[in-house]
Enzyme design. Structure first.
Site, PDB file in Angstrom:
ATOM      1  N   GLY A   1       0.825  -1.205   0.000  1.00  0.00           N
ATOM      2  CA  GLY A   1       0.000   0.000   0.000  1.00  0.00           C
ATOM      3  C   GLY A   1       0.854   1.247   0.000  1.00  0.00           C
TER       4      GLY A   1
ATOM      5  N   GLY B   1       3.784   7.837   3.382  1.00  0.00           N
ATOM      6  CA  GLY B   1       4.742   6.750   3.284  1.00  0.00           C
ATOM      7  C   GLY B   1       4.140   5.579   2.538  1.00  0.00           C
TER       8      GLY B   1
ATOM      9  CE  LYS C   1       2.618   4.302   7.874  1.00  0.00           C
ATOM     10  NZ  LYS C   1       1.379   4.683   8.577  1.00  0.00           N
TER      11      LYS C   1
ATOM     12  CG  ASP D   1      -6.888   8.106   9.696  1.00  0.00           C
ATOM     13  OD1 ASP D   1      -7.684   8.704   8.948  1.00  0.00           O
ATOM     14  OD2 ASP D   1      -5.745   7.778   9.328  1.00  0.00           O
TER      15      ASP D   1
END
Length: 317
Positions: A45, A50, A67, A159
């Site tokens: 993703g 990032g 990540k 979020d």
């Protein structure tokens, strides 16, 4: 996030625990190049700040999600904060598990967590259709549990959206929240710095207070309500939570009157029980907004009418 090195935090102690974990992590940050210890398999993703890649440990062969945040555009404290919040919440079964490894390379800051090979929730939402109702209810129950856990730690997630819900099977029997870069302690003053999106609560959309609005868990309840609507319909209830959005204007009228005749046209595929659940989660006044756990009262009721209208802004994977 497998093991958390933070002790359980009370509502008042959350910032203190995070500060302590930040200090410890900053001192133990591993400096290495990714290729030295990990083989990159593919990208999982990519976002604004990032990207995430699937890697395997060169010696152990363990698959992991890594990540990576570019050092050129990421402050060390920002990276450490996101990592430490994730680590402190990792014990919950509906929050992503961590490997407890944070690294710094020449170009990136990074941390490792369990990979979700079935992608995220947005990948299975069919535009103008949503996902099967049983799967939507599975998501609701697990997300309520995760959000209530976050709230019990004195934090607001901030979020809630399908892109941040990772899938571990196609039927949503096992899902996990990820991405804690926006998570903040309850009471933190927040100013709206980006544009209004469907998940933005109206108290933030309309804020003119230069000092910001103290955040609380009602922000997560609002975004959770929008997410549930997307799962059941395949489109957003509105583009922006502002009065000049015609879909939101219709919703405001229905919220004020509660009359069935004022139910917005694109809500008519929902049952009366589902509409009541969402009306509570999406109360315009945050003081009157129901908590995320209120959704559990409705999981044994039908949520979707098969012959309802389908009209609105489609959710696009």
């Amino acid at each position: 996030m497998a093991e958390s090195s933070a002790a359980p935090a009370t509502v008042t102690a959350a910032p203190t625990v995070l500060d302590e974990l930040l200090e410890i992590t900053a001192q133990s940050l591993v400096r290495t190049e990714v290729a030295e210890h990990y083989e990159v398999i593919r990208e999982l993703g990519r976002g604004k700040y990032g990207h995430v890649v699937l890697v395997t440990h060169r010696q152990r062969g363990t698959p992991m999600a890594l990540k990576l945040l570019p050092k050129a555009s990421t402050k060390l404290h920002t990276f450490l904060y996101e990592y430490c919040v994730a680590l402190s919440l990792a014990t919950h079964p509906a929050i992503i598990s961590m490997f407890g490894i944070a690294i710094e390379s020449s170009q990136y800051y990074g941390f490792l967590y369990e990979p979700a090979l079935h992608k995220d929730l947005i990948s299975i939402i069919k535009p103008r259709d949503g996902i099967p109702e049983p799967a939507a209810k599975q998501c609701a129950k697990q997300l309520v549990s995760a959000l209530e856990f976050i709230h019990s730690r004195g934090l607001v997630y901030r979020d809630v959206k399908p892109e941040n819900v990772l899938l571990f099977d196609p039927e949503c029997r096992r899902i996990k929240l990820t991405d804690f870069g926006l998570t903040r302690p309850k009471g933190t003053k927040l100013k709206l710095v980006a544009g209004v999106i469907p998940y933005t609560a109206p108290e933030l959309s309309n804020t003119a207070d230069a000092q910001g609005v103290p955040i609380d868990t009602s922000l997560d309840a609002w975004a959770f309500g929008v997410l549930l609507f997307c799962l059941l319909t395949g489109y957003f209830p509105w583009e922006q939570s502002l009065p000049d959005d015609p879909f939101f204007e219709d919703f405001m009228l229905w919220q004020e009157t509660g009359l069935e005749e004022n139910l917005p046209r694109h809500w008519k595929r929902l049952t009366a029980e589902a509409a009541l659940m969402l009306r509570s989660l999406l109360a315009l006044d945050p003081a009157k907004r129901g908590p995320v756990g209120g959704a559990l009262r409705y999981v044994d009721c039908p949520w979707r009418l098969e012959d309802g209208c389908s009209e609105g802004a489609a959710v696009k994977p």
